[in-house]
Write an enzyme that holds these catalytic residues in place. Sequence first.
Site, PDB file in Angstrom:
ATOM      1  N   HIS A   1     -21.720 -29.485  44.710  1.00 24.98           N
ATOM      2  CA  HIS A   1     -20.880 -28.892  43.663  1.00 24.98           C
ATOM      3  C   HIS A   1     -20.108 -29.946  42.875  1.00 24.98           C
ATOM      4  CE1 HIS A   1     -21.360 -25.042  45.838  1.00 24.98           C
ATOM      5  NE2 HIS A   1     -20.841 -24.453  44.812  1.00 24.98           N
TER       6      HIS A   1
ATOM      7  N   GLU B   1     -30.863 -18.718  37.422  1.00 25.00           N
ATOM      8  CA  GLU B   1     -30.501 -19.726  36.429  1.00 25.00           C
ATOM      9  C   GLU B   1     -31.617 -20.006  35.432  1.00 25.00           C
ATOM     10  OE1 GLU B   1     -29.592 -19.865  39.569  1.00 25.00           O
ATOM     11  OE2 GLU B   1     -27.427 -20.190  39.557  1.00 25.00           O
TER      12      GLU B   1
HETATM   13  C1  LIG Z   1     -27.937 -21.601  42.599  1.00 26.06           C
HETATM   14  C2  LIG Z   1     -26.514 -21.185  42.683  1.00 26.06           C
HETATM   15  N1  LIG Z   1     -26.001 -20.430  41.711  1.00 26.06           N
HETATM   16  C3  LIG Z   1     -24.716 -20.036  41.760  1.00 26.06           C
HETATM   17  C4  LIG Z   1     -23.926 -20.397  42.805  1.00 26.06           C
HETATM   18  C5  LIG Z   1     -22.460 -19.949  42.866  1.00 26.06           C
HETATM   19  N2  LIG Z   1     -22.324 -18.959  43.936  1.00 26.06           N
HETATM   20  C6  LIG Z   1     -21.954 -19.326  45.165  1.00 26.06           C
HETATM   21  S1  LIG Z   1     -22.039 -18.067  46.238  1.00 26.06           S
HETATM   22  C7  LIG Z   1     -22.555 -16.999  45.051  1.00 26.06           C
HETATM   23  C8  LIG Z   1     -22.837 -15.576  45.409  1.00 26.06           C
HETATM   24  C9  LIG Z   1     -23.932 -15.450  46.409  1.00 26.06           C
HETATM   25  O1  LIG Z   1     -24.009 -14.154  46.860  1.00 26.06           O
HETATM   26  P1  LIG Z   1     -24.875 -13.747  48.110  1.00 26.06           P
HETATM   27  O2  LIG Z   1     -26.169 -14.430  48.077  1.00 26.06           O
HETATM   28  O3  LIG Z   1     -24.890 -12.266  48.139  1.00 26.06           O
HETATM   29  O4  LIG Z   1     -24.065 -14.301  49.376  1.00 26.06           O
HETATM   30  P2  LIG Z   1     -22.599 -13.939  49.853  1.00 26.06           P
HETATM   31  O5  LIG Z   1     -21.671 -14.895  49.189  1.00 26.06           O
HETATM   32  O6  LIG Z   1     -22.341 -12.518  49.505  1.00 26.06           O
HETATM   33  O7  LIG Z   1     -22.621 -14.166  51.328  1.00 26.06           O
HETATM   34  C10 LIG Z   1     -22.648 -17.629  43.830  1.00 26.06           C
HETATM   35  C11 LIG Z   1     -23.019 -16.975  42.576  1.00 26.06           C
HETATM   36  C12 LIG Z   1     -24.499 -21.219  43.791  1.00 26.06           C
HETATM   37  N3  LIG Z   1     -23.790 -21.662  44.825  1.00 26.06           N
HETATM   38  N4  LIG Z   1     -25.796 -21.580  43.715  1.00 26.06           N
END
Ligand SMILES: Cc1ncc(C[n+]2csc(CCOP(=O)(O)OP(=O)(O)O)c2C)c(N)n1
Lengths: 322, 322, 336, 336
Positions: free
Chosen positions: A129, A60
């Site tokens: 959120h 971000e």
């Molecule tokens: C700081 C932040 N940015 C964006 C999000 C929105 N978001 C939630 S899960 C996610 C993907 C995360 O991917 P990963 O770390 O690979 O975990 P996975 O969901 O694959 O287990 C995003 C972009 C968030 N929760 N927190």
Amino acid sequence: MTQLTYREAVREAIRDAMRRDERVFLMGEDVGPYGGAFGVSLGLLEEFGPDRVRDTPLSESAFVGAGIGAALGGLRPIVEIMTVNFSLLALDQIMNNAATLLHMSGGQFNVPLVIRMTTGAGRQLAAQHSHSLEGWYAHIPGLRILTPATVDDARGMLWPALQCPDPVLIFEHGGLYNVTGDTDGSDVDIDTAAVRRTGRDVTVIAYGGTLATALAAADDLAAEGVDAEVIDLRTLRPLDDATILGSVGRTHRAVIVDEGWRSGGIAAEISARISEQALYDLDAPVARVCSAEVPVPYAHHLEQAALPQPDDVVAAARQAVS
Amino acid sequence: MTQLTYREAVREAIRDAMRRDERVFLMGEDVGPYGGAFGVSLGLLEEFGPDRVRDTPLSESAFVGAGIGAALGGLRPIVEIMTVNFSLLALDQIMNNAATLLHMSGGQFNVPLVIRMTTGAGRQLAAQHSHSLEGWYAHIPGLRILTPATVDDARGMLWPALQCPDPVLIFEHGGLYNVTGDTDGSDVDIDTAAVRRTGRDVTVIAYGGTLATALAAADDLAAEGVDAEVIDLRTLRPLDDATILGSVGRTHRAVIVDEGWRSGGIAAEISARISEQALYDLDAPVARVCSAEVPVPYAHHLEQAALPQPDDVVAAARQAVS
Amino acid sequence: MTTTAPAQAAPDTAYRIGLLRQMLRIRRFEERCVELYSATKIRGFMHLYIGEEAVAVGVMSALTPVDAVVSTYREHGHALARGLSMPSVMAEMYGKATGCSHGRGGSMHLFDAGTRFYGGSAIVAGGLPLAVGLALADRMTARPVVTACFFGDGAVAEGEFHECLNLAALWRLPILLCCENNLYAMGTRLDRAQAATNLSERAASYAMTARVVDGMDVLAVADAASDAVAQIRAGHGPYFLELRTYRYRAHSMYDPDRYRDKAEIEQWQQRDPIDALTTHLTDAGELDEATVARLESELADELDAAVEAADRAPVEQVDDLTRFVYRDPAGYGTTG
Amino acid sequence: MTTTAPAQAAPDTAYRIGLLRQMLRIRRFEERCVELYSATKIRGFMHLYIGEEAVAVGVMSALTPVDAVVSTYREHGHALARGLSMPSVMAEMYGKATGCSHGRGGSMHLFDAGTRFYGGSAIVAGGLPLAVGLALADRMTARPVVTACFFGDGAVAEGEFHECLNLAALWRLPILLCCENNLYAMGTRLDRAQAATNLSERAASYAMTARVVDGMDVLAVADAASDAVAQIRAGHGPYFLELRTYRYRAHSMYDPDRYRDKAEIEQWQQRDPIDALTTHLTDAGELDEATVARLESELADELDAAVEAADRAPVEQVDDLTRFVYRDPAGYGTTG
Ligand SMILES: Cc1ncc(C[n+]2csc(CCOP(=O)(O)OP(=O)(O)O)c2C)c(N)n1
Ligand SMILES: Cc1ncc(C[n+]2csc(CCOP(=O)(O)OP(=O)(O)O)c2C)c(N)n1
Ligand SMILES: [Mg+2]
Ligand SMILES: [Mg+2]
């Protein structure tokens, strides 16, 4: 006039801006193949390609800062932050750079950047959120803060925001994306508040997600014989004092409906301004109906209890006119 | 009674806390061999060693978050952030974790963490080292916000803050470090505001760096025959409404002096509360004397023009009593 | 990743003397600033570059006017080497209206649109995202422009460093990452801040070219920078230079400098970039004492004029306090 | 950095069946959650772990009750494998008073002091600093405790990841870093997020031990995790496990899953951790159909009971809305 959802209105606004000005591009997490966390950018990748509908890694601070840099470099970025809570990770760039560069540089470097993000509660997304920080952001000089509450504003505010030579933050309330409304697709001003309902007895001041709450309360109040005027602030920075004070000057009573936490929120600022400039017009203390000062809980009944409800507005207005 | 500088008072408070409780440790950038950016921790490394006077890399988010984790793990960390602007890099941890964990966990995990940082302008450090964001932080439920304005408070607030089971942010105004004052070294309460000067005609409400401004203004007002009461808020969250309203109930006039930006600052909150709870006691609108809404400029005359000055307070008070 | 500078055609004498001149100019400027600070003409935080001049001068020699520069709070050297006028920089140190930032910025926030000098940032690592964005704009518009971004060894620990290096590499951006490794971040020596102290290896781990350069040797820096700039302009994406250097003075005027040995400082001073180049050119018969004297006297004149102008310059009008908060005057609206 | 699991004494049958049982338990729990979501008993964001069960079960098998766990929003599997009671987790999904977070948290914010389960964090990478701090507290008090921190491949791009890996290595903290590399962060495939896609190499660059593990093989995960935990407890500092796995379902219940091929999903399903272990144990004569049927029926009973209890459970009193904002009641004071 076309009927669109708020989500479609934002999407059309982005599409239109990208067609009108090739310097405009959209950047953020999953704006591309995924279509945007809330589906806003669905289909834009196909039309504009991955350069201008640019997915970013989860970074971000860097991609908001890159938006600032790209704006300095002559482009007109629209940066999407999925949810207002994540914007905290980019606050250094927003406050220390975007809001500050023009001043620090003695007027040399303005930052024509638009940052959009989802705000607000009501969908049981819990404490990381669901914040409503748009009023809090309105504390920062150098920024403009827009809070479209209607489909028409969601459609019409983006282009003027992109024309603004300064950084503009647009807060889209997550509860509004599925709401339907009319728009003729033209630009709207981003300077003034709008009177969404005229009334004589009390001024109810709302914005973004709380406009519907205010209008619902006004209907209930009408049934009780209280004629409420409803103002949609539209822009939280700069505030349109003239519209607010003009209305309060007629009704002599004000109730502010703000989904942000009460202490130190935008409602406090509006209350302070009314008292400063119209103390002797007031027939009752300015009332604030805000969210409870609690991180938003998950359980439906607790979440609803934390948020401003029409009944709370009705009670405050009733008190003011009594 | 000992005479100390504010800097020495903070240092003694840390030393004392570390002697009293071995769970207490200090962590931050250059708190060790360097002695702290403003010299606060000078000498503590020698007494307590590098484990408990712990230098961190430039990683604000991680070491503030590590403070939260260490607090969860049973320690009592004091995290130092050099300057309030840099705390923006750690805001995710402060708001989304420190302030939120207790609630999200249904009351299981409290965060007994103290974060100290330097705030405020006046030393020509320009727009990235001079913000006053303590009032802005006071918007966040789950935090306590302390703003010691005196040497005695600088000395006495830390231990109670460390006893608090919740996260406490202490804002030390950079302009105060060299100020000398008396302290008997005992703990002070962190709940109430203090009346620093009694008076009948107008209540001047200040805190931290603006207390001296308010007291200087009160002297000038006295020369004009206006008897000002000066309140030192001491704690910005929770606000001590009783002391504020009690005083305004007697003087019927209030002027708030706040180094933060005006729109949406803590002064707005205080003004709104007074109007809500004591509208009919007021003989004049509540006045706010705040910083100009501008990133703090470097040039001395511009910086001073941006900050609340005693003359501004005098003018506001004069207007209120007129 | 290579760690030695490749051989290159020797630049000609005028060019070398130009580099010497730039380094001397920065050194003399800052020495005068110390005096002016004591005289309270300059205030606030002031961070000196003395000892590190070869870095700024070498890197800037590889850039052209279309390129962009993003700097730090220790940026007098960057600014002067980039071509900001000395009077405008000195006036800014004074907080005068004729300053390059109209008195708003001071020592830490020098800006100049004319030379595409984007500041002057006092948030460690905070300039990196801006530089990434500038480079992104160039990449998206296919402009053959390089953005040079300066930051210290301390910045490497910040999250923004990591995010930006990844973005730069992922998007193959035309960015020159200039890490001024002077071994300390305030009082924190590199090995007390980084678990792995090889910073160019860290950069290379993001899949970009990274190279260690002797930051006390202006010719080496200039060579490495022009190689890097050529690579970047040819479309090969980001390039990381770890410039090993040292600051002789305290971190800022507030710093009592308690965290290092005087002997360490003296050791680095043995390798002073100005002395080294002077000796080198003298030995090569390209420089004589008269030329040095002429340089010094020209620089003294330039400096005197800048100081005098700053002394005489007007300050900004207080009425203009909020003038640069918004470019759009409608944005002024908040009741002040 | 090693990339293959070292040979180890084969765990006995009961242990292996225990692992199978845990994986099945998580799978069945989440399958039921999907139904309950459609029935609107569960709301908000819900992220399923289906396909990744071997990771949670394998890692948790290596921990003891004194250890701490920091998790993500995709944490039903972590929570159940760690030992949170199924009724308390299910009730939390419902937002009931008997939920492990008293209805405040929901699916994304499961917490449990009893098992040292520190949540349930929905800010990607936001749990890492907490874990670093927990490990720091253990290190400073010389407690032989390990903190296991889970995060996804997407988290690796965040600045907090970088800062925390450096801190963990610099301070040699007793922390087990469990990177669940399921190839996607929402719709973004790893190679569209990272310039260098080898995540364990990235971790190793911070001067810590890092190892790639087949996250679809619970025995391999359990072995690797117990090796890692032994190293950490012996005082060798942080240990990074890159657990290569895959989520079969969409990112969350909101995700239309437009960004990947069905064929890719099917390919990974061929290597399903539950099927694989079932086959393996059956082939080895350690498992028969009757045992599987018994397991399934026990788990169905447990699940039915949890659902029934959640259905019947009371909700929190609205009067308690602000009860957990401050532990210190004096902190309540702000006029609400
Ligand atoms: C700081 C932040 N940015 C964006 C999000 C929105 N978001 C939630 S899960 C996610 C993907 C995360 O991917 P990963 O770390 O690979 O975990 P996975 O969901 O694959 O287990 C995003 C972009 C968030 N929760 N927190
Ligand atoms: C985000 C942030 N944290 C802390 C500081 C305070 N600070 C100013 S300079 C500095 C050291 C930076 O060291 P380095 O990056 O090596 O640059 P150098 O000063 O050595 O040129 C610190 C800690 C800051 N300006 N910004
Ligand atoms: Mg350095
Ligand atoms: Mg993933």
